[in-house]
Design an enzyme around this catalytic site. Structure first.
Site, mmCIF file in Angstrom:
data_model
loop_
_atom_site.group_PDB
_atom_site.id
_atom_site.type_symbol
_atom_site.label_atom_id
_atom_site.label_comp_id
_atom_site.label_asym_id
_atom_site.label_seq_id
_atom_site.Cartn_x
_atom_site.Cartn_y
_atom_site.Cartn_z
ATOM 1 N N CYS A 385 0.834 -1.206 0.000
ATOM 2 C CA CYS A 385 0.000 0.000 0.000
ATOM 3 C C CYS A 385 0.875 1.265 0.000
ATOM 4 O O CYS A 385 1.378 1.644 -1.047
ATOM 5 C CB CYS A 385 -0.961 -0.012 1.185
ATOM 6 S SG CYS A 385 -2.306 1.181 1.013
ATOM 7 N N HIS A 510 -3.358 -4.841 0.065
ATOM 8 C CA HIS A 510 -2.771 -5.428 1.266
ATOM 9 C C HIS A 510 -2.791 -6.960 1.175
ATOM 10 O O HIS A 510 -3.737 -7.602 1.656
ATOM 11 C CB HIS A 510 -3.547 -4.994 2.507
ATOM 12 C CG HIS A 510 -3.373 -3.560 2.872
ATOM 13 N ND1 HIS A 510 -2.411 -3.136 3.771
ATOM 14 C CD2 HIS A 510 -4.035 -2.444 2.462
ATOM 15 C CE1 HIS A 510 -2.492 -1.823 3.906
ATOM 16 N NE2 HIS A 510 -3.459 -1.376 3.121
ATOM 17 N N GLU A 512 -1.259 -9.070 2.894
ATOM 18 C CA GLU A 512 -1.177 -9.715 4.209
ATOM 19 C C GLU A 512 -2.546 -10.149 4.726
ATOM 20 O O GLU A 512 -2.643 -11.092 5.522
ATOM 21 C CB GLU A 512 -0.511 -8.777 5.229
ATOM 22 C CG GLU A 512 -1.286 -7.537 5.621
ATOM 23 C CD GLU A 512 -1.019 -6.324 4.748
ATOM 24 O OE1 GLU A 512 -1.221 -5.191 5.222
ATOM 25 O OE2 GLU A 512 -0.617 -6.516 3.590
#
Length: 533
Positions: A385, A510, A512
């Protein structure tokens, strides 16, 4: 044909916060799913916010984002990782949302002239949300944030007490998580705080069916007898859960206690054969001793709380385990990197650099400096990001555009290589107004990104407001980078990479949030592999 009612498990906490209610709730869900049951899970938070979007990560940890764009508490990240299941807005409920809807109903004339009160209107609305979230599932798990006795939690506690009337007491199980402190002076574990917490819960009308007693180190079984005596809970329904070397071991610990069988019996569920081998493999990886060790420099601006980058840490660790190596995550203060020679001093012995997301100008120059250092030294780089935005700025500055910047950090700069989307103007400090949730991305054939994903189109979660300025995209080649992932209409840059670099990859989204301990995200996997080469 009658439809079987949803069974509900309510998880509350006492004594102190941070006990691991979220991990307990996620572990129960993990074990029920392993038995073939259809499970959903929900977090009820007492904060008067609408959602977690405007909460300071330095105080509350990361803001997790669901596929439909809900900005939530970090516990939903644990839920998704433990259940390997994508959740939605219905899995996150804060007091502010409840109160806003109750008041809006009154303004819309739906109150029928009645006085609006906590009971039954607020508690009834909470129950409506819980019931809606549990619809269509065998079991719905609800974690109540905070601790029993908190003023702001009382409406939620009352709501789940009343819920047993709505759903039937036989369809509800109450799990209470407490703390067992160790008193060094007398060298004994004390149960009185746990006893008092159960008493407080009982005084509010809820008699817990299950007690999970947390401690720093293992407790003697005699503690169970004492807790049973003074809390009025069967010894079979009490689990002593000490700290584990990895949170992923908690489901296995709970399974050994027999607690899930007690819950299943209480709810009248069929106790199906459990398939826990896949999770045992996760724990085996987490506890293994590896010959290889990597060091990743995390360029951070939120240093007050280890939970601020929870999903990033878990994605990195599981990617390392997947590649048979251990990992040291070194926190590097982004504000320090702006000082002379600090990049050389702090980054010269790391195996790779990760720049996570964030907001605001504080520390951003250090993040840009880290990206520049990576480009100059062929050091593996993963940007998430904000990590993509500073990477583009770094590439531009390296090529000679010294004033390259983002509209977020310096709107007066002549070369705004990152700028605000037209629809985002004026919303910089408002909640729920960013590009949030799942968006598709088309990958360039033959690019590093396409090789990692092994597919052309991907779907990833976003949480940001600023985008790469398309006016500068034609210059990317000159800067040594390229946009290898774009929105389907080609107007938004989603991924950039440096073709001549060992590993320089950054995403506007993102990754993750979608990484799992049993299914590593390809970007994190590729990042770890590049450092091992």
């Amino acid at each position: 044909m009658s439809i079987k009612p949803t069974k509900y498990i309510f998880v509350t906490g006492g004594v102190l916060s941070g006990l691991g209610k979220g991990i307990t709730a996620a572990s129960i869900g993990n074990l029920l799913k392993a038995r073939g049951l259809k499970v959903n899970i929900q977090k009820c938070d007492p904060y008067l916010n609408i959602d977690a979007g405007t909460l300071n990560p330095r105080e509350h940890g990361e803001c997790f984002v669901t596929k439909d764009g809900a900005e939530t508490d970090l516990d939903l990240g644990h839920y998704e990782r433990f259940l390997d299941q994508e959740l939605t807005q219905s899995s996150s409920l804060m007091s502010g949302r409840v109160l806003m809807n109750v008041i809006q109903d009154e303004r819309d004339g739906k109150s029928g002239g009645h006085s609006i009160q906590i009971i039954p209107h607020v508690t009834g609305k909470i129950q409506d949300y819980i019931e809606a979230a549990g619809k269509g599932f065998d079991v719905h798990i609800v974690e109540i944030g905070g601790t029993v006795g908190d003023y702001e939690s009382l409406s939620f506690i009352e709501a789940i007490r009343e819920f047993s009337i709505r759903a039937g007491r036989e369809n509800c199980a109450y799990v209470h998580v407490v703390y067992l402190p160790y008193l060094g002076a007398s060298q004994e574990i004390k149960t009185k705080p746990a006893q008092n917490s159960v008493r407080d819960l009982r005084s509010l009308g809820i008699i817990p069916d299950i007690l999970v007693a947390r401690s720093e180190s293992p407790s003697q079984d005699s503690i169970k007898k004492k807790l049973s005596m003074f809390c009025g809970i069967s010894e079979k329904a009490i689990a002593l859960v000490p700290n584990e070397s990895t949170i992923y071991k908690v489901p296995l610990t709970l399974e050994k206690t027999g607690l899930i069988n007690e819950i299943i019996g209480k709810l009248g569920l069929k106790n199906k054969k459990i398939n826990i081998k896949p999770w045992e493999s996760v724990v085996k990886q987490a506890l293994a001793k590896y010959d290889k060790k990597l060091t990743v420099g995390l360029i951070a601006k939120y240093l007050d709380n280890a939970d601020t980058y929870m999903s990033v840490f878990e994605a990195l660790r599981t990617a390392a385990w997947n590649n048979n190596c251990s990992l040291e995550i070194r926190w590097i203060d982004a504000e320090i990197l702006t000082k002379k020679n600090k990049c050389e001093q702090l980054l010269n012995d790391v195996d790779g650099i990760l720049v996570p997301g964030g907001f605001g100008s504080r520390g951003v120059e250090g993040k840009i400096a880290a990206a520049q250092y990576s480009l100059h030294n062929n050091l593996p780089y993963l940007g998430l990001c904000l990590g993509l935005q500073v990477a583009v700025i770094a590439a531009a500055r390296n090529s000679g555009i010294k004033d390259a910047n983002s509209e977020e950090f310096n709107p007066k700069s002549k070369n705004l290589v990152v700028s605000t989307m037209r629809g985002q103007k004026g919303k910089e400090n408002t909640g729920g107004s960013m590009r949030l949730g799942n968006y598709p991305c088309e990958l360039e054939k033959g690019s590093l990104a396409s090789k990692l994903y092994s597919k052309k189109t991907i779907l990833e979660r976003h949480r940001h407001r600023y985008e790469c300025n398309n006016k500068y995209r034609a210059k990317y080649d000159k800067w040594g980078i390229k946009a290898s992932g774009l929105s389907p209409n080609g107007k938004l840059v989603e991924i950039i990479e440096a073709p001549e670099h060992k590993f320089f990859l950054a995403s506007q989204f993102h990754p993750e949030f979608t990484s799992r301990p049993n299914r590593v995200h390809p970007m994190f996997d590729g990042f770890i592999k590049s450092m091992l080469q």
